[in-house]
Motif scaffolding. Sequence first.
Motif, PDB file in Angstrom:
ATOM      1  N   ASN A  56       1.021  -1.341  -0.236  1.00 35.28           N
ATOM      2  CA  ASN A  56      -0.024   0.400  -0.092  1.00 35.28           C
ATOM      3  C   ASN A  56       0.862   1.737   0.295  1.00 35.28           C
ATOM      4  OD1 ASN A  56      -2.622  -1.202   0.527  1.00 35.28           O
ATOM      5  ND2 ASN A  56      -1.213  -2.022   2.387  1.00 35.28           N
TER       6      ASN A  56
ATOM      7  N   GLY B 169      -5.541   0.655  -2.971  1.00 33.24           N
ATOM      8  CA  GLY B 169      -4.153   0.144  -2.699  1.00 33.24           C
ATOM      9  C   GLY B 169      -3.342   1.768  -1.754  1.00 33.24           C
TER      10      GLY B 169
ATOM     11  N   LEU C  79      -6.538   0.458   6.763  1.00 40.40           N
ATOM     12  CA  LEU C  79      -6.110  -0.468   6.408  1.00 40.40           C
ATOM     13  C   LEU C  79      -5.829  -1.677   7.368  1.00 40.40           C
ATOM     14  CD1 LEU C  79      -3.299   1.468   4.828  1.00 40.40           C
ATOM     15  CD2 LEU C  79      -4.066   0.112   3.258  1.00 40.40           C
TER      16      LEU C  79
END
Length: 468
Positions: A140, A308, A336
């Motif tokens: 990410n 992401g 996340l």
Amino acid sequence: MNSYDVTVIGSGPGGYVAAIRCAQLGFKTALIEKYPTLGGTCLNVGCIPSKALLDSTEHFHNAAHTFKEHGIELDNLAINMNQLIDRKNGVVKANTDGIQFLMKKNKIDVLRGVGSFVDKNHIKITPTEGGEEQQIETKNVIIATGSKPTVLPFIAQDKERIITSTEALNIREVPKHMVVIGGGVIGLEMASVYARLGAKVSVVEFMDSLIPTMDRALGKELKRILGKIGIEFYLSHKVTGASREGDVVTVTATSPKGEEVKLEGDYCLVAVGRVPYTAGLNLEAAGVEMEERGRIKVDAHLQTNVPGIYAIGDVIKGAMLAHKAEEEGVFVAETLAGQKPHINYLLIPGVVYTWPEVAGVGFTEEQLKEQGKAYKTGSFPFRASGRARASMDLDGFVKVLADKETDEILGVHMIGPRIADLIAEAVTAMEFRASAEDVARMSHAHPTYAEAMKEACLAATDNRAIHM
Ligand code: FAD
């Protein structure tokens, strides 16, 4: 090749806070920064150095103008600009070193250089001061590359005499006459710094009010008060040019009547806002889409069009404020981690650190009128506050806007002593959806500036202010 769960690009208040929260949540995290010190605009050339200068110059101004009234007599009062700037630099260093320490404490890898996308999962880091280029792999990315000062295309900024806020934080002399283009937060904070040091300061603003995005009552009162320290204002004036010859700068503007106004000074500060900064990121390689005004486009989860890859802070829509960037950093980290965080954008307070300070949260009166909302107002002036009398800070007021039917607080707007801190009470009350009467019935320590909040709520409740 090193591999990370999360890579944050940019170490401002958005980026470093996101990195810390990611690390707290157990992600292997990298933070990329191209500048030699961490902390971004805010710590290096924004919030912190400006407040250091505002504090120093407030002391100087008080020593020159109010100490005598307190019975404190000083001879030969003088300002040492080198010491003033050196102290400010020391404050910045202590803060940026602190971020470096926090990165180490949280086991975040700090990678020095310009971060750019190779593709959506690979970032290249190009050192700015020599050294080897490196590449990392990441699941990410959080883009937190911030903003830079807006440039007026018809003004050549030489950064010596025609300057941005960055240079204005480092002038080692008292200007004779500083012309400030822009009557927003940054322009007025820097105007205050130099006016307090004895410079003549002229502010030229395109709109018909100062700090025009805040409740109009605040800009009006601020103009009156800053006028008392000698700042002159040219509202509704459109700047048409600024040029330099030797140490003289000339700013031209058109008045509301269409006449040309010419202001000559030794410095011209251009403070007309900031624009998102994405240069060097190579966003195309990852396929990240932009939106208007150079901002990165994000959805309600602050995710870009590429899964992401997230973006936070000044580089996306919304108020360009450090605490907004911080909230977004935490928000993305928790998203996340599969959590369900929430940001109430209405309750991100706006603050101007002039003296008196100015702050607002929630809806302005102009917005409520536009929405056709039935509301009531309660105001309390600091001149009726015992605490303000003791400190001779009599300017300003607290204004509370509440729903006419339910009494829920819809907006709080303040100008006065230490209200940059006091606004937190309004944010808390509104977060818990308090009514004006709720706050009016809470005990506030006496004598404090905070009593003005209680009194304004009493005034909004049923016109029940006690000390007015
Ligand atoms: P930034 O703080 O701008 O940080 C971005 C970082 O990313 C920078 O360090 C930059 O070098 C780095 N970077 C950019 N591109 C790359 C790349 N490709 N690779 C690696 N690194 C990169 N806000 C407040 O809330 N309160 C205040 O009192 C206040 N005062 C201010 C006073 C001034 C004079 C100025 C200019 C701003 C002020 N602000 C204030 C605004 C505040 O500074 C910003 O809103 C805040 O810094 C935004 O944080 P950010 O994390 O989005 O970006």
